[in-house]
Motif scaffolding. Structure first.
Motif, short mmCIF file in Angstrom:
data_model
loop_
_atom_site.label_atom_id
_atom_site.label_comp_id
_atom_site.label_asym_id
_atom_site.label_seq_id
_atom_site.Cartn_x
_atom_site.Cartn_y
_atom_site.Cartn_z
N ASP A 67 19.61 14.83 22.29
CA ASP A 67 20.95 14.70 22.84
C ASP A 67 21.85 13.85 21.94
O ASP A 67 23.04 14.09 21.83
N ASP A 68 21.24 12.87 21.32
CA ASP A 68 21.98 11.97 20.43
C ASP A 68 21.71 12.40 18.99
O ASP A 68 20.58 12.36 18.52
N ASP A 69 22.75 12.80 18.28
CA ASP A 69 22.59 13.28 16.90
C ASP A 69 22.10 12.20 15.94
O ASP A 69 21.74 12.52 14.81
N LYS A 70 22.06 10.97 16.38
CA LYS A 70 21.56 9.88 15.53
C LYS A 70 20.04 9.90 15.42
O LYS A 70 19.47 9.31 14.52
N HIS A 71 19.39 10.59 16.36
CA HIS A 71 17.94 10.67 16.37
C HIS A 71 17.48 11.92 15.62
O HIS A 71 18.13 12.96 15.68
N PRO A 72 16.34 11.84 14.94
CA PRO A 72 15.85 13.01 14.20
C PRO A 72 15.24 14.06 15.14
O PRO A 72 14.86 13.76 16.28
N VAL A 73 15.15 15.27 14.65
CA VAL A 73 14.47 16.34 15.39
C VAL A 73 12.98 16.02 15.39
O VAL A 73 12.40 15.73 14.35
N GLU A 74 12.37 16.04 16.57
CA GLU A 74 10.95 15.74 16.69
C GLU A 74 10.14 16.87 17.30
O GLU A 74 8.93 16.90 17.18
N GLN A 75 10.80 17.80 17.98
CA GLN A 75 10.09 18.88 18.64
C GLN A 75 10.58 20.23 18.14
O GLN A 75 11.76 20.39 17.81
N PHE A 76 9.63 21.17 18.10
CA PHE A 76 9.92 22.51 17.64
C PHE A 76 9.33 23.52 18.61
O PHE A 76 8.41 23.21 19.34
N VAL A 77 9.86 24.73 18.58
CA VAL A 77 9.31 25.82 19.38
C VAL A 77 8.47 26.67 18.44
O VAL A 77 8.97 27.18 17.43
N LEU A 78 7.18 26.78 18.75
CA LEU A 78 6.27 27.65 18.01
C LEU A 78 6.11 28.94 18.78
O LEU A 78 5.85 28.93 19.98
#
Length: 63
Positions: A25-36
């Motif tokens: 939700d906050d663009d300051k945080h990195p992407v940590e989850q992905f959809v496989l």
């Protein structure tokens, strides 16, 4: 769109593609989850990127 192989396939799902990233939700945080997404069945699952580093469960690329 990286490719992954499950070391221990379940329900004939061995080969997967990262189909999307789940943005925080906050663009300051990195992407940590992905959809496989399983290539064979099309089933999708959400996975934390750190899980893909576990060589007992995942191999990068299709083997």
């Amino acid at each position: 769109m990286s490719k992954w192989t499950a070391v221990t396939p379940l329900r004939k799902e061995k080969h997967f593609i990262v189909s999307s990233a789940i943005r925080p939700d906050d663009d300051k945080h990195p992407v940590e989850q992905f959809v496989l997404q399983a290539v064979h069945s099309g089933n999708a699952q959400v996975i934390h990127w750190r899980e893909l580093l576990n060589e007992d469960q995942w191999i990068q690329g299709w083997k």
